[in-house]
Design an enzyme around this catalytic site. Sequence first.
Site, short mmCIF file in Angstrom:
data_model
loop_
_atom_site.label_atom_id
_atom_site.label_comp_id
_atom_site.label_asym_id
_atom_site.label_seq_id
_atom_site.Cartn_x
_atom_site.Cartn_y
_atom_site.Cartn_z
N ASP A 61 0.78 -1.25 0.00
CA ASP A 61 0.00 0.00 0.00
C ASP A 61 0.81 1.31 0.00
OD1 ASP A 61 -1.53 -2.11 0.87
OD2 ASP A 61 -2.02 -1.22 2.80
N GLU A 66 -10.28 -2.28 4.50
CA GLU A 66 -8.93 -1.82 4.82
C GLU A 66 -8.72 -0.41 4.24
OE1 GLU A 66 -6.17 -5.75 5.01
OE2 GLU A 66 -6.65 -5.16 2.98
C1 FRU Z 1 -3.76 -3.65 2.88
C2 FRU Z 1 -3.11 -4.09 4.17
C3 FRU Z 1 -3.42 -3.09 5.29
C4 FRU Z 1 -2.28 -3.29 6.23
C5 FRU Z 1 -1.13 -3.54 5.30
C6 FRU Z 1 -0.08 -4.45 5.83
O1 FRU Z 1 -3.13 -4.12 1.75
O2 FRU Z 1 -3.54 -5.40 4.51
O3 FRU Z 1 -4.70 -3.25 5.86
O4 FRU Z 1 -2.07 -2.19 7.05
O5 FRU Z 1 -1.70 -4.10 4.12
O6 FRU Z 1 1.02 -4.49 4.99
#
Ligand code: FRU
Length: 527
Positions: free
Chosen positions: A53, A234
Amino acid sequence: MILIVMTAIFVSIFGCKKNHREEIAIHPRTQSLYQEIHRPQFHFTPESNWMNDPNGLYYHKGKYHLFYQYFPDSIVWGPMHWGHAESNDLLHWKHLPIALFPDSLGYIFSGGAIVDKNNTSKLGTNDNPPIIATFTHHNIAGEKAKTNDFQKQSIAYSLDGGYEWIKYAGNPVIPNTQKIKDFRDPKVVWHEPSQKWILVLAAYDRVKFYASANLIDWEFLSDFGIEGDKRLWECPDLFPMNVVGTNEHKWVLIVSIQKNAPNDGTATSYFIGEFDGTVFKSEVENQEWLDWGTDNYAFITWNNVPKDDGRILGIGWMSNWQYAQIVPTENWRSAMTLPRELTLVKSKSKYSLHSLPIREFQALRGASIALNQLEIIGEKVLEGSFSASQVELDITVNLKKTTANSFGIKLQNELGENILIKFDKREGKMFVDRTNSSTHKFSEDFFKNIHSAPIGFEKEKMNIRLIIDAASVEIFINNGELSFTSIFFPSEEFNTISLLANDGTCNIINAEIHPLKSIWNKKGEEN
Ligand code: FRU
């Protein structure tokens, strides 16, 4: 060697996200940096190793900052850090040292960052206001012990514009008192009417809003979710927007959905409604999709874009948790989408978010080729001096004069690998078929389905804009009404583009072909 083995052990015990397991190896560089097969030429990628992300996006003193979920020791997910890059123009990126490292409270998961201009946090001074990053501490020991409160929200601050970061001594600032297993990805926005900071985070199948006057003491406000929807949410984002061409004002809530998105796996969605400083009320029952493709996840926006610019700018992770960790790249894994501008459009009392690549992107265009008035019957190969894997196509179809039941665009190579983008009038859909995009079937999920999105054919014209890089196509229909992002990994690069029409002719008013320059020079440095 010891380091490699230690990393392997650490990752295999703690770091295997979502059950994707793979041998950890440090991969040799088979080709020179930024020249590797599948290396995007104008999309952001980490120089090496794993990225997911985008995080902590803000503009400050002439620079757009981009942080990202980063594991510097492997090309699969592992203990998360925040990688860091900055740009003057959102096109050319300078890689910077890692901003946040895991610590005794845990890995550093996703979140946002803001410029605390009035020093409300008192972590800086009035003359030198701090930048505050909000993120989730993910505690691995707690996860293993199934404590359920292993995700908590923390902050870090920077007093030099974002290069050096200090974690706040009183972390976490939002503990997980309800013991919610999925409780993460805090992003903050300033709420002018209540003169408060509002934080939104994902809590399993909903988001939660909090308010604070100083970014440290947070008060819970409310929840927002969809009745009966148990999918995992998320990376939320919340921001106000003006409706194009009016003074009307709405709030947009972006939420990424971790499972069962329209084309399977993960995707970014949004709601439009009102936020009164406490409660978000959606004006639509279900979410809409910011991008219908499989490969635009965790899309969030930049904070603090200058007022005289006024655009809502954001970026997404150009992959999908279904296969992100097994796509065939060797030195690095994952790219970001192009930075995009969002606009809020009202048509017949329905609000929708449109997205387009930022206008700065046009600076990468080389000598363009314009084709006028084409009647496509069967298949026509586009000729000219451009690379089929580094080009933008801008095609306007006359739908009234088009008799074909379906028409489209095909990218292919001599091995017969291809990706087909098809517009089907009878089905009222567009399709992206990457099932034959490589003979190397590295993942069942990746090749399983032909992907689609509903699309109208009633207008007189349809504009199709494709931006093709070494391993991706971003499709924008009718000036961003619909966007669709797909990645692909052919064994050799696609070198032919053709236009197709089935059962009739496709009438093309004009087609522009814009070769695109790389943002990297031959030495792997920025152009
Ligand atoms: C989304 C996610 C988030 C988390 C991160 C961990 O892709 O699952 O919710 O903070 O990736 O790398």
